[in-house]
Design a protein around this motif. Structure first.
Motif, PDB file in Angstrom:
ATOM      1  N   GLY A 252       0.800  -1.215   0.000  1.00  0.00           N
ATOM      2  CA  GLY A 252       0.000   0.000   0.000  1.00  0.00           C
ATOM      3  C   GLY A 252       0.833   1.266   0.000  1.00  0.00           C
ATOM      4  N   SER A 253       0.141   2.396   0.114  1.00  0.00           N
ATOM      5  CA  SER A 253       0.786   3.704   0.050  1.00  0.00           C
ATOM      6  C   SER A 253       0.340   4.583   1.213  1.00  0.00           C
ATOM      7  N   LEU A 254       1.223   5.492   1.584  1.00  0.00           N
ATOM      8  CA  LEU A 254       0.913   6.520   2.567  1.00  0.00           C
ATOM      9  C   LEU A 254       1.655   7.785   2.179  1.00  0.00           C
ATOM     10  N   ARG A 255       1.104   8.910   2.599  1.00  0.00           N
ATOM     11  CA  ARG A 255       1.766  10.189   2.364  1.00  0.00           C
ATOM     12  C   ARG A 255       1.929  10.901   3.696  1.00  0.00           C
ATOM     13  N   LEU A 256       3.168  11.230   4.016  1.00  0.00           N
ATOM     14  CA  LEU A 256       3.468  11.985   5.230  1.00  0.00           C
ATOM     15  C   LEU A 256       3.668  13.451   4.864  1.00  0.00           C
ATOM     16  N   SER A 257       3.214  14.318   5.757  1.00  0.00           N
ATOM     17  CA  SER A 257       3.387  15.752   5.549  1.00  0.00           C
ATOM     18  C   SER A 257       3.996  16.380   6.788  1.00  0.00           C
ATOM     19  N   CYS A 258       4.707  17.473   6.570  1.00  0.00           N
ATOM     20  CA  CYS A 258       5.356  18.181   7.676  1.00  0.00           C
ATOM     21  C   CYS A 258       5.382  19.663   7.334  1.00  0.00           C
ATOM     22  N   ALA A 259       4.886  20.468   8.245  1.00  0.00           N
ATOM     23  CA  ALA A 259       4.854  21.915   8.021  1.00  0.00           C
ATOM     24  C   ALA A 259       5.608  22.637   9.132  1.00  0.00           C
ATOM     25  N   ALA A 260       6.439  23.573   8.739  1.00  0.00           N
ATOM     26  CA  ALA A 260       7.213  24.357   9.697  1.00  0.00           C
ATOM     27  C   ALA A 260       6.547  25.699   9.927  1.00  0.00           C
ATOM     28  N   SER A 261       6.548  26.118  11.171  1.00  0.00           N
ATOM     29  CA  SER A 261       5.984  27.432  11.512  1.00  0.00           C
ATOM     30  C   SER A 261       6.874  28.112  12.532  1.00  0.00           C
ATOM     31  N   GLY A 262       6.787  29.456  12.557  1.00  0.00           N
ATOM     32  CA  GLY A 262       7.598  30.221  13.483  1.00  0.00           C
ATOM     33  C   GLY A 262       8.509  31.178  12.751  1.00  0.00           C
ATOM     34  N   ARG A 263       9.529  31.629  13.459  1.00  0.00           N
ATOM     35  CA  ARG A 263      10.442  32.616  12.903  1.00  0.00           C
ATOM     36  C   ARG A 263      11.442  31.925  11.972  1.00  0.00           C
ATOM     37  N   ILE A 264      11.173  31.991  10.683  1.00  0.00           N
ATOM     38  CA  ILE A 264      12.021  31.354   9.682  1.00  0.00           C
ATOM     39  C   ILE A 264      12.346  32.364   8.589  1.00  0.00           C
ATOM     40  N   PHE A 265      13.642  32.560   8.331  1.00  0.00           N
ATOM     41  CA  PHE A 265      14.047  33.397   7.208  1.00  0.00           C
ATOM     42  C   PHE A 265      14.167  32.554   5.948  1.00  0.00           C
ATOM     43  N   SER A 266      14.826  31.427   6.096  1.00  0.00           N
ATOM     44  CA  SER A 266      14.970  30.516   4.960  1.00  0.00           C
ATOM     45  C   SER A 266      15.174  29.106   5.469  1.00  0.00           C
ATOM     46  N   ILE A 267      14.828  28.143   4.635  1.00  0.00           N
ATOM     47  CA  ILE A 267      15.014  26.733   4.971  1.00  0.00           C
ATOM     48  C   ILE A 267      16.036  26.132   4.026  1.00  0.00           C
ATOM     49  N   ASP A 268      16.995  25.419   4.573  1.00  0.00           N
ATOM     50  CA  ASP A 268      18.001  24.753   3.762  1.00  0.00           C
ATOM     51  C   ASP A 268      17.484  23.356   3.432  1.00  0.00           C
ATOM     52  N   THR A 269      18.008  22.356   4.047  1.00  0.00           N
ATOM     53  CA  THR A 269      17.563  20.996   3.752  1.00  0.00           C
ATOM     54  C   THR A 269      16.350  20.610   4.584  1.00  0.00           C
ATOM     55  N   MET A 270      15.541  19.738   4.016  1.00  0.00           N
ATOM     56  CA  MET A 270      14.408  19.140   4.700  1.00  0.00           C
ATOM     57  C   MET A 270      14.552  17.632   4.526  1.00  0.00           C
ATOM     58  N   ASP A 271      14.418  16.909   5.623  1.00  0.00           N
ATOM     59  CA  ASP A 271      14.682  15.470   5.598  1.00  0.00           C
ATOM     60  C   ASP A 271      13.554  14.710   6.271  1.00  0.00           C
ATOM     61  N   TRP A 272      13.524  13.435   5.944  1.00  0.00           N
ATOM     62  CA  TRP A 272      12.735  12.470   6.700  1.00  0.00           C
ATOM     63  C   TRP A 272      13.673  11.399   7.233  1.00  0.00           C
TER      64      TRP A 272
END
Length: 121
Positions: free
Chosen positions: A16-36
């Motif tokens: 089967g399949s699943l989709r994971l999501s992740c959202a960042a909030s707060g004081r952020i100027f920029s995001i470099d890498t995003m990982d699982w």
């Protein structure tokens, strides 16, 4: 304070399949890498997939061809689409983000709370 909120885990049958999501909030100027990452019972946490700010993706050999990482820079979010799931994919999945709070600040990092994925045989 930057926080990550994950969603999308659950129980699924093998194949089967699943989709994971992740959202960042707060004081952020920029995001470099995003990982699982994931951590199975009794095992060390391992890197599953990475996506850079430029969109370059890397995957663990165990998930290549089955998982796809993507990001939405406008929403500071990252997703992991998981297909052809196997029982050995069972683990707690964690979102991890490296970010800056100003143009010249050092990279900081933050972890999500984890979401459980269980794949039954």
């Amino acid at each position: 304070q930057v926080q990550l909120v994950e969603s999308g885990g659950g129980l699924v049958q093998a194949g089967g399949s699943l989709r994971l999501s992740c959202a960042a909030s707060g004081r952020i100027f920029s995001i470099d890498t995003m990982d699982w990452y994931r951590q199975a019972p009794g095992k060390q946490r391992e890197l599953v997939a990475t996506i850079t700010s430029g969109g370059t993706r890397n995957y663990a050999d165990s998930v290549k061809g089955r998982f796809t990482i993507s990001r939405d820079n406008a929403k500071n979010s990252v997703a992991l689409q998981m297909t052809s799931l196997k029982p050995e994919d069972t683990a707690v999945y964690y979102c991890h983000v490296r970010f800056r709070v100003t143009l010249i600040s050092s990279n900081l990092e933050v972890w999500g709370q984890g979401t459980l994925v269980t794949v039954s045989s």
